[in-house]
Design an enzyme around this catalytic site. Structure first.
Site, mmCIF file in Angstrom:
data_model
loop_
_atom_site.group_PDB
_atom_site.id
_atom_site.type_symbol
_atom_site.label_atom_id
_atom_site.label_comp_id
_atom_site.label_asym_id
_atom_site.label_seq_id
_atom_site.Cartn_x
_atom_site.Cartn_y
_atom_site.Cartn_z
ATOM 1 N N ASP A 9 27.598 10.113 6.356
ATOM 2 C CA ASP A 9 26.638 9.431 5.490
ATOM 3 C C ASP A 9 27.145 8.026 5.204
ATOM 4 O OD1 ASP A 9 25.067 10.043 2.252
ATOM 5 O OD2 ASP A 9 24.295 9.187 4.100
ATOM 6 N N GLU A 50 25.404 3.905 7.424
ATOM 7 C CA GLU A 50 25.176 5.229 8.001
ATOM 8 C C GLU A 50 25.730 5.310 9.423
ATOM 9 O OE1 GLU A 50 21.000 5.159 7.487
ATOM 10 O OE2 GLU A 50 21.043 6.104 5.509
ATOM 11 N N ASP A 76 21.776 13.144 6.832
ATOM 12 C CA ASP A 76 20.494 13.094 6.121
ATOM 13 C C ASP A 76 19.783 11.764 6.351
ATOM 14 O OD1 ASP A 76 20.951 11.759 2.905
ATOM 15 O OD2 ASP A 76 22.553 11.930 4.374
ATOM 16 N N ASP A 126 28.426 12.388 1.405
ATOM 17 C CA ASP A 126 27.910 11.472 0.391
ATOM 18 C C ASP A 126 28.963 11.179 -0.667
ATOM 19 O OD1 ASP A 126 26.130 11.815 -2.543
ATOM 20 O OD2 ASP A 126 25.818 10.103 -1.238
ATOM 21 N N HIS A 227 -6.523 -7.912 -10.934
ATOM 22 C CA HIS A 227 -6.774 -8.996 -11.883
ATOM 23 C C HIS A 227 -7.341 -8.447 -13.201
ATOM 24 C CE1 HIS A 227 -11.131 -8.706 -11.444
ATOM 25 N NE2 HIS A 227 -10.930 -8.533 -10.154
ATOM 26 N N GLU A 302 -11.266 -10.435 -2.382
ATOM 27 C CA GLU A 302 -12.151 -9.283 -2.505
ATOM 28 C C GLU A 302 -13.129 -9.247 -1.330
ATOM 29 O OE1 GLU A 302 -12.941 -6.348 -2.967
ATOM 30 O OE2 GLU A 302 -13.062 -6.228 -5.157
#
Length: 421
Positions: A9, A50, A76, A126, A227, A302
Site C-alpha cells: 500500500d 502505491e 487495495d 497500510d 445561482h 443555462e
C-alpha cells in the site's frame, strides 16, 4: 501452490503531499509474516506511493524466495492491480517508469495473481505506510517495531510492530475521515481534503491543528453551486438565456454560500461561472470572500428555452401543449427556437472534460444553473439523460462530484442548503 503473498500500500497526505509506502510478505500456507518494508518518500502522489509499495514488496519476495518464486499480489489500489494485470492502460506518464520497474521484478518471479482486496484486508501494509510517514514527520526513519533513527526504506523480518497510537482508518476517498461524519456531504468531503492540506506546523500538532491526517486518495473535487433567486424564479418562469439579476433575497443567498465556502474546511482553488448575470453575481460573492478571480465558461450557461423564456409552466402548457409534452419525455426535443437537453448535455460534458484536465487534483467551484448541474450529476452517476427529470435542485444549493484519475466519478453531495438555514 503459491509460496508467498505480497500485500502493499501507499498513501499521500495531500496528493501530492508527504507520502510513504508499506509492504508485507507472508507465507501463503499459514499467513506468517516473513518480511516488512516501509519508507517515507517525500512529497508525491498516492499512485506513486502505491507503486513504490508494490516494488518494495516484490523485492522482498525476491530476496526471500529467489528467482522464480511464486507470488500472489494483493492491494487495495484498483488502479495498480488493474494496470499491472494488463487490464487497464497506464495513462499517467509519471507512473510508467514505476510500472516498468515493477514489471522487471515480476519477470524474475512467478506472479500467480493480481487481486484487489478491500482496504480492511490490507491493514498491515497500510499501517506500515502510516508508521513511515509518522516517523518522517518527527524527523525519524521507519524501522520494524516503530520509528527510530536509521536508514530510510528499511525492510525487516521482525515481528509486526504495534503502533503507539490507535490506527486511523485508511481513506480511499475523501469522505472517510471520522472527524467529519456529522457534516453535510459537500462539507465532509472537502473537509477531509483540506485536513490533508493543512500547513506543516498544524500537521505536527502545533497551535490548534488536529495533527497529521490519514493518507488520502484526493480526487478533482467539483463543487456545484446553483445561482441565487431572481424575479423569474420567484414567479416560477422559464429562465434560460435571459439575463435576469439576483433579487435582494438572491444576493443574501449568494452571500450565505460565500460565507460557507470561505470558511474551513473549504479552500477553493478555482471559481468558474456561467456567463449569465445571475450566476456571475453569485460567483462574485464567493470570489470577494475567498480572494479568487472568476473565470467565465460559456458552456456552463443555462439551456436555451427559446420561445418559452419568461413564461410560466401553465402558460407554456396552454400555448404549446404538444411541444411541452415532447420536451418532458424526450431529451432530443427542443422548445420552439430553443435548445434540446441532448444539445445542452453535449456542451456541459465538454466543459466538464476541460475542467478536469485543466484543474486535475484541485477543488473547483462551478457556479451554474439547474440544468447544467443536473446534467453533471446525471453523467457522474452514469444514469440516462432522462434522470434529470427526477432531480430537484433548490436555489443556491451545493452539490459535489469527485473525479478520480483512471477511475469513476463519485457523487458526494446533492442539493445541500445547510448555509441557507
Amino acid at each position: 501452490m503459491t509460496s508467498y503473498i505480497v500485500e502493499a500500500d501507499g498513501g499521500s497526505r495531500g496528493n501530492p503531499g508527504p507520502a510513504g509506502y508499506g509492504a508485507v510478505v507472508k507465507d501463503a500456507s499459514d499467513g506468517q509474516v516473513l518480511a516488512e518494508a516501509a519508507e517515507a518518500i517525500g512529497v508525491t502522489t498516492n499512485n506513486v506511493a502505491e507503486y513504490r509499495g508494490l516494488i518494495a514488496g516484490l523485492r522482498a519476495a525476491l530476496d526471500l524466495g529467489g528467482e522464480g518464486a511464486e507470488v500472489a499480489v494483493r492491494m487495495d489500489s484498483k488502479l495498480v492491480i488493474e494496470q499491472m494485470a494488463g487490464r487497464w492502460k497506464i495513462k499517467n506518464e509519471g507512473l510508467r517508469p514505476l510500472a516498468a520497474e515493477a514489471g522487471a521484478l515480476v519477470r524474475r518471479l512467478r506472479v500467480t495473481e493480481w487481486t484487489w482486496i478491500p482496504r480492511e484486508r490490507n491493514q498491515h501494509a497500510d499501517r506500515l505506510a502510516n508508521e513511515a510517514m509518522d516517523a518522517a514527520a518527527q524527523g525519524l526513519a521507519w524501522k520494524a517495531g516503530g520509528a527510530a533513527p536509521g536508514s530510510a526504506g528499511a525492510s525487516s523480518t521482525a515481528a509486526p510492530s504495534v503502533p503507539s497510537a490507535p490506527p486511523v482508518p485508511k481513506q480511499t476517498d475523501l469522505l472517510d475521515a471520522g472527524d467529519v461524519a456529522e457534516l453535510s456531504a459537500p462539507t465532509a468531503s472537502v473537509a477531509t481534503a483540506q485536513q490533508a492540506r493543512q500547513p506543516t506546523a498544524r500537521r505536527t500538532g502545533e497551535g490548534t491543528g488536529t495533527g497529521w491526517a490519514p493518507p488520502t486518495r484526493v480526487a478533482t473535487s467539483l463543487l456545484l453551486l446553483r445561482h441565487g433567486e431572481t424575479e423569474l424564479s420567484v414567479e416560477r418562469r422559464f429562465s434560460g438565456r435571459g439575463d435576469a439579476e439576483l433579487t435582494a433575497s438572491g444576493l443574501a443567498q449568494a452571500s450565505a454560500a460565500a460565507e460557507r465556502l470561505a470558511r474551513e474546511p473549504y479552500r477553493l482553488d478555482v471559481i468558474v461561472s456561467s456567463p449569465l448575470k445571475r450566476a456571475r453575481q453569485t460567483a462574485q460573492a464567493v470570489a470577494e470572500r475567498t480572494g479568487l478571480d472568476v473565470e467565465v465558461w460559456d458552456d456552463l450557461r443555462e439551456a436555451d428555452f427559446g420561445a418559452w423564456e419568461g413564461h410560466t409552466f401553465t402558460e407554456v402548457q396552454r400555448r404549446w401543449p404538444a411541444e411541452l409534452n415532447a420536451w418532458l419525455s424526450d431529451p432530443d426535443a427542443a422548445p420552439p427556437g430553443g435548445e434540446s437537453f441532448a444539445e445542452t448535455a453535449r456542451r456541459v460534458r465538454a466543459a466538464r472534460e476541460r475542467l478536469i484536465e485543466r484543474y486535475e487534483g484541485r477543488t473547483v467551484l462551478a457556479v451554474s444553473h439547474v440544468t447544467p448541474i443536473k446534467m453533471l450529476l446525471q453523467d457522474a452517476l452514469t444514469a440516462p439523460l432522462q434522470a434529470i427529470y427526477r432531480m430537484h435542485l433548490d436555489l443556491a444549493c451545493l452539490s459535489l462530484i469527485e473525479y478520480y484519475a483512471d477511475g469513476p466519478a463519485v457523487v458526494k453531495g446533492f442539493n445541500d442548503t445547510a448555509h441557507l438555514r
